[in-house]
Design a protein around this motif. Sequence first.
Motif, PDB file in Angstrom:
ATOM      1  N   THR A  82       6.467  10.296  -8.924  1.00 22.85           N
ATOM      2  CA  THR A  82       5.939  11.205  -9.957  1.00 22.85           C
ATOM      3  C   THR A  82       5.154  10.414 -11.000  1.00 22.85           C
ATOM      4  OG1 THR A  82       7.934  12.552  -9.700  1.00 22.85           O
ATOM      5  CG2 THR A  82       6.612  12.930 -11.686  1.00 22.85           C
TER       6      THR A  82
ATOM      7  N   VAL B 140      -3.343  -5.141   0.071  1.00 26.52           N
ATOM      8  CA  VAL B 140      -2.896  -5.717   1.344  1.00 26.52           C
ATOM      9  C   VAL B 140      -1.559  -5.073   1.724  1.00 26.52           C
ATOM     10  CG1 VAL B 140      -2.374  -7.826   2.614  1.00 26.52           C
ATOM     11  CG2 VAL B 140      -4.031  -7.891   0.746  1.00 26.52           C
ATOM     12  N   GLU B 141      -1.541  -4.407   2.858  1.00 28.79           N
ATOM     13  CA  GLU B 141      -0.359  -3.661   3.308  1.00 28.79           C
ATOM     14  C   GLU B 141       0.029  -4.137   4.701  1.00 28.79           C
ATOM     15  OE1 GLU B 141       1.960  -1.281   2.402  1.00 28.79           O
ATOM     16  OE2 GLU B 141       2.592  -1.529   4.488  1.00 28.79           O
TER      17      GLU B 141
ATOM     18  N   THR C 171       6.075  -3.815  -3.777  1.00 31.08           N
ATOM     19  CA  THR C 171       6.496  -3.915  -2.386  1.00 31.08           C
ATOM     20  C   THR C 171       7.823  -3.222  -2.115  1.00 31.08           C
ATOM     21  OG1 THR C 171       7.268  -6.151  -2.926  1.00 31.08           O
ATOM     22  CG2 THR C 171       5.163  -5.975  -1.789  1.00 31.08           C
TER      23      THR C 171
ATOM     24  N   GLN D 143       8.802   4.228   1.372  1.00 31.51           N
ATOM     25  CA  GLN D 143       9.459   5.273   0.573  1.00 31.51           C
ATOM     26  C   GLN D 143       8.501   6.389   0.171  1.00 31.51           C
ATOM     27  OE1 GLN D 143      12.151   3.399  -2.657  1.00 31.51           O
ATOM     28  NE2 GLN D 143      10.514   1.949  -2.292  1.00 31.51           N
TER      29      GLN D 143
ATOM     30  N   ASN E  55      10.480  10.953   0.989  1.00 31.63           N
ATOM     31  CA  ASN E  55      11.213  11.303  -0.237  1.00 31.63           C
ATOM     32  C   ASN E  55      11.283  12.818  -0.388  1.00 31.63           C
ATOM     33  OD1 ASN E  55       8.709  12.135  -1.445  1.00 31.63           O
ATOM     34  ND2 ASN E  55       8.228   9.958  -1.580  1.00 31.63           N
TER      35      ASN E  55
ATOM     36  N   TRP F 134      18.495  14.085   4.701  1.00 27.31           N
ATOM     37  CA  TRP F 134      18.414  15.507   4.364  1.00 27.31           C
ATOM     38  C   TRP F 134      18.907  16.360   5.535  1.00 27.31           C
ATOM     39  CZ3 TRP F 134      14.506  12.059   3.089  1.00 27.31           C
ATOM     40  CH2 TRP F 134      14.161  11.975   1.741  1.00 27.31           C
TER      41      TRP F 134
ATOM     42  N   GLY G 188      15.308   8.743   4.372  1.00 26.35           N
ATOM     43  CA  GLY G 188      14.495   7.691   3.767  1.00 26.35           C
ATOM     44  C   GLY G 188      15.429   6.673   3.150  1.00 26.35           C
ATOM     45  N   VAL G 189      14.908   5.485   2.852  1.00 26.20           N
ATOM     46  CA  VAL G 189      15.758   4.445   2.254  1.00 26.20           C
ATOM     47  C   VAL G 189      15.237   4.107   0.863  1.00 26.20           C
ATOM     48  CG1 VAL G 189      16.689   2.115   2.495  1.00 26.20           C
ATOM     49  CG2 VAL G 189      16.333   3.521   4.525  1.00 26.20           C
TER      50      VAL G 189
ATOM     51  N   GLY H 131       0.824  -1.218   0.000  1.00 26.85           N
ATOM     52  CA  GLY H 131       0.000   0.000   0.000  1.00 26.85           C
ATOM     53  C   GLY H 131       0.845   1.250   0.000  1.00 26.85           C
TER      54      GLY H 131
HETATM   55  C1  LIG Z   1      15.370   9.402  -0.338  1.00 28.78           C
HETATM   56  C2  LIG Z   1      14.365   9.298  -1.451  1.00 28.78           C
HETATM   57  C3  LIG Z   1      14.051  10.404  -2.247  1.00 28.78           C
HETATM   58  C4  LIG Z   1      13.123  10.270  -3.298  1.00 28.78           C
HETATM   59  N1  LIG Z   1      12.732  11.386  -3.995  1.00 28.78           N
HETATM   60  C5  LIG Z   1      11.779  11.253  -4.956  1.00 28.78           C
HETATM   61  C6  LIG Z   1      11.268  12.405  -5.615  1.00 28.78           C
HETATM   62  O1  LIG Z   1      11.610  13.539  -5.274  1.00 28.78           O
HETATM   63  N2  LIG Z   1      10.367  12.230  -6.625  1.00 28.78           N
HETATM   64  C7  LIG Z   1       9.938  10.986  -7.005  1.00 28.78           C
HETATM   65  O2  LIG Z   1       9.132  10.882  -7.937  1.00 28.78           O
HETATM   66  N3  LIG Z   1      10.376   9.876  -6.362  1.00 28.78           N
HETATM   67  C8  LIG Z   1      11.262   9.997  -5.345  1.00 28.78           C
HETATM   68  N4  LIG Z   1      11.692   8.892  -4.667  1.00 28.78           N
HETATM   69  C9  LIG Z   1      11.225   7.563  -5.103  1.00 28.78           C
HETATM   70  C10 LIG Z   1       9.825   7.258  -4.615  1.00 28.78           C
HETATM   71  O3  LIG Z   1       9.637   7.630  -3.267  1.00 28.78           O
HETATM   72  C11 LIG Z   1       9.584   5.755  -4.799  1.00 28.78           C
HETATM   73  O4  LIG Z   1       9.919   5.411  -6.119  1.00 28.78           O
HETATM   74  C12 LIG Z   1       8.139   5.354  -4.556  1.00 28.78           C
HETATM   75  O5  LIG Z   1       7.686   5.861  -3.313  1.00 28.78           O
HETATM   76  C13 LIG Z   1       8.009   3.841  -4.584  1.00 28.78           C
HETATM   77  O6  LIG Z   1       6.690   3.524  -4.223  1.00 28.78           O
HETATM   78  P1  LIG Z   1       6.315   2.037  -3.825  1.00 28.78           P
HETATM   79  O7  LIG Z   1       4.851   2.015  -3.601  1.00 28.78           O
HETATM   80  O8  LIG Z   1       6.917   1.114  -4.835  1.00 28.78           O
HETATM   81  O9  LIG Z   1       7.165   1.734  -2.513  1.00 28.78           O
HETATM   82  P2  LIG Z   1       6.864   1.970  -0.975  1.00 28.78           P
HETATM   83  O10 LIG Z   1       6.342   3.315  -0.688  1.00 28.78           O
HETATM   84  O11 LIG Z   1       8.125   1.594  -0.260  1.00 28.78           O
HETATM   85  O12 LIG Z   1       5.701   0.943  -0.666  1.00 28.78           O
HETATM   86  C14 LIG Z   1       5.882  -0.437  -0.646  1.00 28.78           C
HETATM   87  C15 LIG Z   1       4.903  -0.976   0.373  1.00 28.78           C
HETATM   88  O13 LIG Z   1       4.895  -2.388   0.339  1.00 28.78           O
HETATM   89  C16 LIG Z   1       4.687  -2.859   1.664  1.00 28.78           C
HETATM   90  N5  LIG Z   1       5.117  -4.255   1.733  1.00 28.78           N
HETATM   91  C17 LIG Z   1       6.359  -4.750   1.558  1.00 28.78           C
HETATM   92  N6  LIG Z   1       6.350  -6.087   1.693  1.00 28.78           N
HETATM   93  C18 LIG Z   1       5.066  -6.460   1.959  1.00 28.78           C
HETATM   94  C19 LIG Z   1       4.436  -7.703   2.202  1.00 28.78           C
HETATM   95  N7  LIG Z   1       5.117  -8.859   2.178  1.00 28.78           N
HETATM   96  N8  LIG Z   1       3.103  -7.711   2.445  1.00 28.78           N
HETATM   97  C20 LIG Z   1       2.373  -6.546   2.474  1.00 28.78           C
HETATM   98  N9  LIG Z   1       2.946  -5.332   2.250  1.00 28.78           N
HETATM   99  C21 LIG Z   1       4.275  -5.287   1.986  1.00 28.78           C
HETATM  100  C22 LIG Z   1       5.539  -1.908   2.491  1.00 28.78           C
HETATM  101  O14 LIG Z   1       5.153  -1.909   3.845  1.00 28.78           O
HETATM  102  C23 LIG Z   1       5.289  -0.571   1.793  1.00 28.78           C
HETATM  103  O15 LIG Z   1       4.225   0.153   2.374  1.00 28.78           O
HETATM  104  C24 LIG Z   1      12.565   9.009  -3.587  1.00 28.78           C
HETATM  105  C25 LIG Z   1      12.854   7.915  -2.764  1.00 28.78           C
HETATM  106  C26 LIG Z   1      13.711   8.059  -1.678  1.00 28.78           C
HETATM  107  C27 LIG Z   1      13.918   6.900  -0.756  1.00 28.78           C
END
Ligand SMILES: Cc1cc2nc3c(=O)[nH]c(=O)nc-3n(C[C@H](O)[C@H](O)[C@H](O)COP(=O)(O)OP(=O)(O)OC[C@H]3O[C@@H](n4cnc5c(N)ncnc54)[C@H](O)[C@@H]3O)c2cc1C
Length: 408
Positions: A391, A43-44, A210, A53, A57, A236, A355-356, A20
Amino acid sequence: MSSGAASGATVAADVVVVGGGILGLATAFRLLQARPGLAVVVVEREPDVGRGQSSRNSGVMHAGLYYAPGSAKARFCVAGKVELEQFCAAHGVAVARTGKVVAAVDRSEVPALEALAERARTNGVEIETIGPDGVRDHEPNVHAVAGLWSPNTAVTDFGAVCVALRDQVLAAGGQVVLGTPVTGLAADSSGVRVTTPDTTWRAGAVVTCTGLQSDRVAAMTGRRRERRVVPFRGAWLRVRDDRADLVRGNVYPVPVGAGLPFLGVHLTRRVDGQLWVGPNAVLAAAREGRRRWSVDPADLRDALGFVGTWRLGARFPKVAANELWRDLLVKAAMREVRRYVPDLRDEDVTRGPWGVRAQLVDRAGHLVDDFDIRDDGRVIHLVNAPSPAATASLAIGGELAGRVLARL
Ligand SMILES: Cc1cc2nc3c(=O)[nH]c(=O)nc-3n(C[C@H](O)[C@H](O)[C@H](O)COP(=O)(O)OP(=O)(O)OC[C@H]3O[C@@H](n4cnc5c(N)ncnc54)[C@H](O)[C@@H]3O)c2cc1C
């Protein structure tokens, strides 16, 4: 929205989206837009959406300057930014189109700046080449010998976008199940069994988004972890509020290139008016630690036991050492930033959040640059979604939704 589901139950769904964050939610949103009435469940495992992430960010809505022409990053960033601005306008999420200056601080950086302008134009991104006066017109406190002006770069709060997406998913009849880790995925010819501690979902198709766990979750359908998520912490520095007007929008250095997708230490005036400096990029000892220096033994073993991590370090020893040095010493980071904002003093900043990043790395030590989607029959894994995936979220979500619907 619910925490967990009926204990021990097996529940049917058309599509289960695992994760999520902004990408899982955008996928669910696009699925329900395309096929109203579809039984979609997100499912989160965390107690709320967008805790990973997606809320840690820079908050920059990238215009799409940097990405290799024709790549998924270029296509989805350019299209996704427009879609996201429309979504934010429709659902009350604040966006500030503050623009961005890319600043070349000495002549040696000008060829790279020109190449970047060329790339932006090829990607269909509006860009203006400017001289030192042009830089000062947009950012009076930035010193540069040349620059680029990107008028369409904007900032938002991607965490607030997640909340708005969640609300739209719920309003369209989708379900968001929180506090529930997915522990297993098993596909057969008629569907996919999604295992969680309390509930088993029987779904027609599954999408996994994920983030930092994407390689491990992809392994649930038998994918070998040839390429692994290597976590890079980005921290930051926060500029004191009474000095935040030193920068109006976004100020970025000329990117270092050479196979590294990180954009360098930049200054971002956030949508709430705060000015942040960073982030840097340092190998993290935990994918999802609660503290800056958290160590997760399994994550550390995973990173250090992977040949790609060592080869990456060997390819960029100087960059790695510099990033670590600047992480430890605020003074060193500030020296770097003063190259283009000379008036910013060490005492103007305090350590800020971090952030990671989830970054897929191959065995040869190359960072996988582009977004990467893997189809395992009825299960579709988004295995690499680094910046600018926030984005690009609605465009990536549209792509994933299209692939899922083709399987139902
Ligand atoms: C330091 C930093 C700076 C950034 N700056 C920018 C920016 O300025 N502009 C931009 O566009 N992007 C930026 N990004 C990138 C952007 O934040 C990510 O690409 C984006 O948030 C990824 O989204 P996501 O949903 O894939 O990941 P996430 O937000 O990490 O979500 C993944 C989710 O999956 C869940 N999960 C994992 N395993 C399971 C499991 N087994 N069962 C249920 N749930 C699970 C986790 O709990 C998490 O909530 C940045 C990232 C970082 C870290």
